[in-house]
Enzyme design. Structure first.
Site, PDB file in Angstrom:
ATOM      1  N   SER A 129     -35.807 -39.751  15.054  1.00 21.36           N
ATOM      2  CA  SER A 129     -36.285 -38.983  16.116  1.00 21.36           C
ATOM      3  C   SER A 129     -35.012 -38.517  17.160  1.00 21.36           C
ATOM      4  O   SER A 129     -34.566 -39.592  17.659  1.00 21.36           O
ATOM      5  CB  SER A 129     -37.426 -39.844  16.634  1.00 21.36           C
ATOM      6  OG  SER A 129     -37.634 -39.194  17.894  1.00 21.36           O
ATOM      7  N   LYS A 154     -36.648 -35.233  13.029  1.00 22.14           N
ATOM      8  CA  LYS A 154     -37.763 -34.980  14.075  1.00 22.14           C
ATOM      9  C   LYS A 154     -37.152 -34.784  15.365  1.00 22.14           C
ATOM     10  O   LYS A 154     -36.313 -35.325  15.663  1.00 22.14           O
ATOM     11  CB  LYS A 154     -38.719 -36.227  14.010  1.00 22.14           C
ATOM     12  CG  LYS A 154     -39.705 -36.213  15.332  1.00 22.14           C
ATOM     13  CD  LYS A 154     -40.609 -37.377  15.516  1.00 22.14           C
ATOM     14  CE  LYS A 154     -40.898 -37.966  16.675  1.00 22.14           C
ATOM     15  NZ  LYS A 154     -41.578 -39.244  16.505  1.00 22.14           N
ATOM     16  N   LYS A 156     -37.683 -33.511  19.490  1.00 22.75           N
ATOM     17  CA  LYS A 156     -38.776 -33.388  20.572  1.00 22.75           C
ATOM     18  C   LYS A 156     -38.877 -31.921  21.071  1.00 22.75           C
ATOM     19  O   LYS A 156     -37.707 -31.229  21.242  1.00 22.75           O
ATOM     20  CB  LYS A 156     -38.329 -34.213  21.701  1.00 22.75           C
ATOM     21  CG  LYS A 156     -38.418 -35.609  21.129  1.00 22.75           C
ATOM     22  CD  LYS A 156     -39.806 -36.214  21.019  1.00 22.75           C
ATOM     23  CE  LYS A 156     -39.765 -38.094  20.721  1.00 22.75           C
ATOM     24  NZ  LYS A 156     -40.932 -38.345  20.591  1.00 22.75           N
ATOM     25  N   ASP A 181     -42.004 -33.149  17.793  1.00 23.21           N
ATOM     26  CA  ASP A 181     -42.915 -34.088  18.397  1.00 23.21           C
ATOM     27  C   ASP A 181     -43.296 -33.423  19.822  1.00 23.21           C
ATOM     28  O   ASP A 181     -42.269 -33.441  20.533  1.00 23.21           O
ATOM     29  CB  ASP A 181     -42.522 -35.504  18.384  1.00 23.21           C
ATOM     30  CG  ASP A 181     -43.358 -36.524  18.870  1.00 23.21           C
ATOM     31  OD1 ASP A 181     -44.418 -36.108  19.344  1.00 23.21           O
ATOM     32  OD2 ASP A 181     -43.049 -37.631  19.192  1.00 23.21           O
ATOM     33  N   GLU A 206     -46.223 -33.042  15.760  1.00 25.97           N
ATOM     34  CA  GLU A 206     -46.832 -34.476  16.266  1.00 25.97           C
ATOM     35  C   GLU A 206     -47.408 -34.213  17.818  1.00 25.97           C
ATOM     36  O   GLU A 206     -46.674 -33.878  18.514  1.00 25.97           O
ATOM     37  CB  GLU A 206     -45.664 -35.363  16.187  1.00 25.97           C
ATOM     38  CG  GLU A 206     -46.106 -36.769  16.456  1.00 25.97           C
ATOM     39  CD  GLU A 206     -44.827 -38.027  16.215  1.00 25.97           C
ATOM     40  OE1 GLU A 206     -44.049 -37.649  15.346  1.00 25.97           O
ATOM     41  OE2 GLU A 206     -44.937 -38.976  16.796  1.00 25.97           O
ATOM     42  N   ASP A 231     -50.105 -39.256  17.171  1.00 25.59           N
ATOM     43  CA  ASP A 231     -49.303 -40.498  17.424  1.00 25.59           C
ATOM     44  C   ASP A 231     -50.168 -41.014  18.693  1.00 25.59           C
ATOM     45  O   ASP A 231     -51.079 -42.129  18.355  1.00 25.59           O
ATOM     46  CB  ASP A 231     -48.003 -40.016  17.916  1.00 25.59           C
ATOM     47  CG  ASP A 231     -47.185 -41.162  18.495  1.00 25.59           C
ATOM     48  OD1 ASP A 231     -47.589 -42.282  18.831  1.00 25.59           O
ATOM     49  OD2 ASP A 231     -46.104 -40.874  18.707  1.00 25.59           O
ATOM     50  N   LYS A 255     -47.940 -46.712  14.798  1.00 26.87           N
ATOM     51  CA  LYS A 255     -47.075 -47.878  15.509  1.00 26.87           C
ATOM     52  C   LYS A 255     -47.999 -49.054  15.894  1.00 26.87           C
ATOM     53  O   LYS A 255     -48.991 -49.124  16.685  1.00 26.87           O
ATOM     54  CB  LYS A 255     -46.702 -47.482  16.882  1.00 26.87           C
ATOM     55  CG  LYS A 255     -45.985 -46.163  16.900  1.00 26.87           C
ATOM     56  CD  LYS A 255     -45.588 -45.620  18.130  1.00 26.87           C
ATOM     57  CE  LYS A 255     -44.608 -44.280  17.948  1.00 26.87           C
ATOM     58  NZ  LYS A 255     -44.505 -43.591  18.960  1.00 26.87           N
ATOM     59  N   GLY A 283     -42.072 -45.455  16.010  1.00 28.01           N
ATOM     60  CA  GLY A 283     -41.203 -46.674  16.849  1.00 28.01           C
ATOM     61  C   GLY A 283     -41.071 -46.152  18.265  1.00 28.01           C
ATOM     62  O   GLY A 283     -41.499 -45.098  18.553  1.00 28.01           O
TER      63      GLY A 283
HETATM   64  O1  OSB Z   1     -43.510 -40.165  20.566  1.00 31.53           O
HETATM   65  O2  OSB Z   1     -42.802 -41.249  18.853  1.00 31.53           O
HETATM   66  C1  OSB Z   1     -42.767 -41.053  19.767  1.00 31.53           C
HETATM   67  C2  OSB Z   1     -40.020 -43.248  21.489  1.00 31.53           C
HETATM   68  C3  OSB Z   1     -40.714 -43.608  22.647  1.00 31.53           C
HETATM   69  C4  OSB Z   1     -42.083 -43.350  22.949  1.00 31.53           C
HETATM   70  C5  OSB Z   1     -42.590 -42.289  22.231  1.00 31.53           C
HETATM   71  C6  OSB Z   1     -41.948 -41.794  20.892  1.00 31.53           C
HETATM   72  C7  OSB Z   1     -40.645 -42.273  20.823  1.00 31.53           C
HETATM   73  C8  OSB Z   1     -39.827 -41.857  19.643  1.00 31.53           C
HETATM   74  C9  OSB Z   1     -38.676 -42.546  19.127  1.00 31.53           C
HETATM   75  O3  OSB Z   1     -39.981 -40.709  19.152  1.00 31.53           O
HETATM   76  C10 OSB Z   1     -38.884 -43.223  17.871  1.00 31.53           C
HETATM   77  C11 OSB Z   1     -37.846 -44.240  17.692  1.00 31.53           C
HETATM   78  O4  OSB Z   1     -36.749 -43.962  17.225  1.00 31.53           O
HETATM   79  O5  OSB Z   1     -37.987 -45.619  18.003  1.00 31.53           O
HETATM   80 MG    MG Z   2     -44.712 -39.414  18.641  1.00 32.00          MG
END
Ligand code: OSB
Ligand code: MG
Length: 361
Positions: A129, A154, A156, A181, A206, A231, A255, A283
């Site tokens: 991510s 992925k 953002k 995402d 996402e 999510d 999660k 995560g």
């Molecule tokens: O939306 O998945 C998410 C991190 C913090 C809060 C929300 C998200 C995320 C990540 C990082 O996308 C996922 C990771 O590498 O731990």
């Molecule tokens: Mg997410």
């Protein structure tokens, strides 16, 4: 004895999403010290309630004033979950206490958590991510990630930072496995922008809409070719069932720390299988403690897509655990020792602790 600590460790790189920029991982960790081995857990909240409504302050309040009286180290996670049902919501607080019990129970049985949870493949398939920065910087990060063997990339997105980025990625790297995402960054008025993403063969989009708007995702899903992954909207087993029954979701990012723990996660995974919905494990920039829980769950046979469980060195120069996770050919193996299989580097842990307190005798 059950105790908590708050730690703050710097991230190697700021992590920018549509809801804000994280410079540090500010984690609440739980420690249980019984007669035998120590057990650990980590809460997924941050200092501010930007991702969901819980934060580090509500979590300490809920655990200290409501959940600790329901916890006993002799119980199984299911028994705690039955008691904790009396408290509305606060599934991040509940999830951490529940996962502590999974570690305690797995250690008592002498089994590694991934096997204690049921059928394990013995390895988790890993995606990355990537936080928002500039298009040039992201292209470099993606090039490195592809070279390292990540199985899914992925990125953002938000309003004003989406189509141009994806176009640049496709031009430079072709048809790599790519997803986006939005972290709730769009509204029902933005379907036209989101439809533009359909031409890029994304694995999924996402959480485009606010977490409460499950029906909005069902409406959007009818308009898009790109699969919808939820999510933040999936806060519990009930919200997962609602989303599936409403036709709002193709894929769920589980999660365990967000949906009240591992028992709920396994139940959502079973329901998803019945409904033809795919699953991956996400995560929240966890330290080695939370990461170990996520990787154990991500090794389960009911998980069928690469998750967000990168090796520790993607996030931190140094982590609070002695053991770190390494990626080989795009997979990470959980540890073979009992429970979560990681131990604390107390010298470093103490140096990054900003708050601590005993919760229970
Ligand atoms: O939306 O998945 C998410 C991190 C913090 C809060 C929300 C998200 C995320 C990540 C990082 O996308 C996922 C990771 O590498 O731990
Ligand atoms: Mg997410």
């Amino acid at each position: 004895m059950l105790s908590y600590s708050k730690i703050s460790i710097p991230l190697l790189k700021p992590f920018k999403t549509s809801f804000g920029t994280q410079l540090t991982r500010d984690a609440i960790t739980l420690l249980y010290q019984g007669k035998g081995e120590k057990a650990f857990a980590e809460v997924v909240t941050d200092e501010a309630p930007l991702y969901g409504y819980e934060d580090n302050f509500t979590v300490i309040h809920v655990i200290n004033n409501h959940l600790k009286g329901m916890f006993s180290p002799d119980m199984e996670p299911e028994e705690f979950n039955d008691k904790a049902k009396a408290i509305r919501g606060h599934n991040m607080a509940k999830g951490a206490v529940e996962m502590l019990l999974w570690d305690i129970n797995a250690k008592r049985e002498g089994k590694p958590l991934h096997k204690f949870l049921g059928k394990s493949r013995g390895k988790a398939e890993v995606g990355i991510s990537i936080g928002m920065s500039t298009i040039d910087d992201e292209l470099k990060t993606i090039g490195d990630a592809v070279k390292r063997g990540y199985r899914r990339i992925k990125v953002k997105i938000e309003r004003g930072y989406n189509v141009q980025l994806i176009k640049a990625i496709r031009e430079k790297y072709g048809d790599i496995p790519l997803s986006v995402d939005a972290n709730q960054g769009f509204t029902r008025n933005d379907f036209k922008i989101l439809k533009k993403l359909d031409e890029f063969n994304l694995k999924y989009i996402e959480q485009p809409l606010p977490l409460e708007d499950i029906n909005g995702h069902a409406l959007l899903r009818k308009e898009l070719k790109t699969p919808i992954c939820l999510d933040e909207s999936i806060e519990s087993v009930a919200s997962a069932v609602n989303a599936m029954e409403m036709g709002a979701v193709d894929i769920i990012n589980i999660k365990p720390g967000r949906i009240g723990g591992l028992q709920n996660s396994l139940e959502v995974m079973e329901r998803a299988k019945e409904n033809g919905v795919k699953i991956w494990i996400g995560g929240m920039l966890e330290t080695g403690i939370g990461r170990s829980f996520n990787i154990s769950l991500a090794s389960n046979v009911l998980v069928n897509l690469p998750g967000d469980t990168s090796p520790n060195d993607k996030y931190f120069r140094k982590d609070i655990t002695n053991e770190t996770f390494e990626m080989k050919d795009g997979f990470i193996e959980p540890y073979g020792r009992p429970g979560i299989g990681v131990s604390l580097d107390y010298e470093f842990f103490n140096s990054v602790q900003v708050e601590g307190g005993r919760l229970l005798d």
